[in-house]
Design a protein around this motif. Structure first.
Motif, short mmCIF file in Angstrom:
data_model
loop_
_atom_site.label_atom_id
_atom_site.label_comp_id
_atom_site.label_asym_id
_atom_site.label_seq_id
_atom_site.Cartn_x
_atom_site.Cartn_y
_atom_site.Cartn_z
N LEU A 15 0.82 -1.01 0.03
CA LEU A 15 -0.01 -0.15 -0.09
C LEU A 15 0.82 1.18 -0.12
N THR A 16 2.11 1.34 0.55
CA THR A 16 2.71 2.35 0.76
C THR A 16 3.20 3.08 -0.49
N ILE A 17 3.14 2.15 -1.97
CA ILE A 17 3.13 2.64 -3.27
C ILE A 17 2.35 3.53 -3.64
N LEU A 38 -2.54 6.41 6.37
CA LEU A 38 -2.42 5.31 5.76
C LEU A 38 -2.54 4.10 6.47
N GLU A 39 -1.30 4.14 7.36
CA GLU A 39 -1.19 3.14 8.59
C GLU A 39 -2.50 2.97 9.38
N ASP A 40 -3.12 4.19 9.83
CA ASP A 40 -4.48 3.93 10.39
C ASP A 40 -5.47 3.41 9.67
N GLN A 44 -8.64 0.09 9.52
CA GLN A 44 -10.12 0.16 9.45
C GLN A 44 -10.66 -0.40 8.38
N GLY A 45 -9.88 -0.99 7.55
CA GLY A 45 -10.52 -2.08 6.73
C GLY A 45 -10.16 -1.19 5.13
N TYR A 46 -9.40 -0.47 5.02
CA TYR A 46 -8.87 0.35 3.89
C TYR A 46 -8.19 -0.69 2.91
N GLN A 47 -8.68 -0.45 1.73
CA GLN A 47 -8.00 -1.41 0.24
C GLN A 47 -7.80 -0.34 -0.60
N CYS A 48 -6.99 -0.72 -1.37
CA CYS A 48 -6.76 0.26 -2.47
C CYS A 48 -6.32 -0.57 -4.07
N VAL A 49 -6.89 -0.15 -5.01
CA VAL A 49 -6.91 -0.66 -6.35
C VAL A 49 -5.79 0.09 -7.14
N TRP A 64 -13.68 1.28 0.58
CA TRP A 64 -13.82 0.72 1.71
C TRP A 64 -15.08 0.07 1.66
N GLN A 65 -15.68 -0.93 2.43
CA GLN A 65 -16.97 -1.39 2.20
C GLN A 65 -17.51 -1.17 3.56
#
Length: 142
Positions: A15-17, A38-40, A44-49, A64-65
């Motif tokens: 995710l850091t990219i 981002l770490e927080d 909490q369920g964060y995802q990234c495409v 987020w869902q």
């Protein structure tokens, strides 16, 4: 565009990219603070495409869902950014199409997102993709 576009969900450890592209959309937030947030968010369920041209990350969309009374299961799209060098090349549309397919696979009934009122090109883009302005997102600083 001669290079092949690949869109995929990022693993947590990747995710850091996204941070350089997120910085483009949030230029007033210090990079260290973005990294901490981002770490927080990951907790909490964060995802990234992400969209890649070869090994270069050229677009991102956070997701987020959740479930709400008014709409049922939803997918919230957050911080959609395409590298300025690749805007207007179709990457944003392909990224959002991928996210929509993912939302359907996850059983989501709707997708929601926010766009800054000053970002007229984002509003135009989302309206062309079928999004409607349904209400106002109110913010109060504490």
């Amino acid at each position: 565009m001669d290079r092949r576009l690949l869109i995929r969900l990022l693993a947590k450890q990747e995710l850091t990219i996204i941070l350089p592209l997120v910085q483009v959309l949030n230029p007033d937030v210090l990079p260290d603070l973005l990294a901490q947030r981002l770490e927080d968010m990951m907790g909490q369920g964060y995802q990234c495409v992400a969209a890649f041209l070869d090994d270069d990350c050229v677009g991102v969309a956070g997701i987020w869902q959740g479930t709400r009374f008014w709409c049922g299961r939803y997918l919230d799209v957050d911080n959609v950014v395409v590298d300025p060098a690749y805007r207007s090349s179709g990457i944003g549309r392909q990224l959002m199409d991928w996210v929509e397919q993912y939302a359907r696979q996850q059983g989501c009934e709707i997708m929601v997102l926010d766009a800054y009122v000053t970002n007229h090109s984002a509003r135009w883009f989302y309206e062309r993709m079928g999004y409607q302005v349904l209400g106002h997102h109110f913010v109060k600083s504490l």
